[in-house]
Design a protein around this motif. Structure first.
Motif: not given
Length: 410
Positions: A307, A328, A330, A348
């Motif tokens: 992340i 993830a 993000v 995440p």
């Protein structure tokens, strides 16, 4: 004599020159400040070196890079590199910390007479350069490469995160322009009242990262069976890249009866810890060029739980190589991946979610191939020359714009 030593000798004899008006036809002069321009091979440093190469070779600019240096750099620096005095960071000796701008370095900057000061890290060197640029009345452009505020949880220092976020807001507010890697992060900045943003994405080398570089014979020589599912971790081996999550995903998927073979491409200070968690993984270390392209394309699934990236270079490179991506959810990944079309996104730290996504790809080779093909096609949109032109445009816009108030500089 090093560049710094020669500069220091001149500084004691030469008066600081005045700052003449720049002739319209003169080459653009850029002073770039980096925390470790070629000390460590990572996506941020390689992007900066690519940019300098474009500015000097294609745009005809003059670029002077100010950065800590080491005796054995990770790769050859592009452009003129001025060594800034620094100390090793305790516990992370591969990184160095410059404590500010010594007199000789300030003198070197004055002699260079930059049109633009470009800061690539919010460290002490970056803050000192930011203040010094104000005394020279030079526009400051700052680029975002890493989500430093996300690091603290990985080292049990979460209580420091609010202080880091406040510092970063002040740092970016004091710049004339902020280069951000995607629209999601641009929206975050604008929500904080920082609307002076411009795009700077990343490119990908399609000669290195391409599905045609997949090599079944190489896989067999490494001990992989043709029906093994090879899950790839690709990047620096440091805690903040989500090494623990990756290891948990592999363990949980195996507990469900899936035959996963982890391939690890990259190196770093957490290698031994990672090997302890995954003793049967295939650690290939640092690779480059054709060897890197072959290894990445010969995997089946990239799992990227990190992340901390602002862009996600390794995700793009694995996409270009034709891998199915599980990453993830993000901004760095969602700016590259259209979920269900060219990859899969997972909350995440949701290990069960990652395992479900990987399981879906294991059970459906057709889905895996379709996502990988679409990912490789999507990677064609990312050109190093195009994104470097974006930076040059941001420089020119900063030169045309009225300077932001020096009151922003804390």
């Amino acid at each position: 004599m090093t560049v710094f030593a020669a500069t220091r000798a001149r500084a004691e004899h030469d008066p600081a020159p005045s700052q003449p008006l720049r002739a319209p036809e003169a080459p653009l002069r850029v002073a770039l400040f980096s925390g470790n321009y070629n000390c460590v091979r990572d996506g941020a440093n390689q992007a900066l070196n690519r940019l300098v190469g474009y500015l000097t070779d294609t745009a005809g600019a003059q670029v002077r890079v100010y950065s800590p240096t080491i005796a054995n750099p990770a790769f050859t620096a592009t452009g003129t590199l001025v060594s800034v005095p620094s100390i090793a960071i305790p516990g992370r000796p591969e990184y160095r910390l410059a404590l500010g701008l010594p007199k000789a370095i300030r003198h070197d900057i004055r002699r260079f007479q930059p049109d633009i000061v470009h800061l690539s890290a919010p460290d002490l060197l970056g803050r000192a350069a930011q203040r010094f640029a104000r005394t020279l009345a030079v526009p400051v452009v700052t680029s975002l490469h890493t989500r430093f505020e996300t690091y603290f949880e990985h080292y049990r220092l979460g209580f420091l995160k609010p202080y880091a976020e406040a510092y970063l807001r002040r740092f970016y507010a004091a710049s004339d322009r902020i280069l951000v890697p995607n629209q999601a992060i641009a929206a975050e900045f604008r929500a904080q009242g920082l609307d002076h943003v411009s795009p700077w994405g990343r490119g990908v080398d399609r000669a290195v990262f391409h599905p045609s570089n997949r090599d079944p014979e190489w896989r067999r020589r490494r001990g992989y069976a043709d029906d093994d599912i090879v899950v790839l971790f690709f990047g620096r081996l440091v805690r903040e890249k989500g090494l623990d999550i990756f290891a948990e995903i592999v363990e949980a998927a195996r507990a469900r009866g899936h035959r996963l073979r982890p391939m690890i491409v990259g190196d770093g200070p957490a290698r031994d810890l990672f090997a302890h968690w995954l003793p049967d993984a295939d650690f290939l270390g640092h690779l480059s060029g054709a060897a890197l392209g072959r290894a990445v394309a010969s995997a089946d699934i990239l799992i990227n739980p990190s992340i901390t990236e602002a862009f996600g270079n390794v995700t793009l490179e694995a996409m270009a190589a034709g891998l199915a991506i599980v990453a993830a959810d993000v901004p760095s990944a969602c700016s590259l991946i259209d979920p269900g079309e060219n990859g899969l996104l997972v909350p995440p730290i949701d290990v069960d979610g990652y395992v479900a996504a990987v399981e879906r790809l294991i059970l459906s080779p057709e889905c895996r191939r379709a996502l990988g093909g679409a990912a490789s096609e999507a990677a064609n949109r990312f050109s190093w020359d195009d994104v470097s032109r974006d930076v040059l445009s941001a420089y020119r816009a900063s030169l045309r714009a009225p300077p932001r108030s020096g009151e922003h500089v804390a």
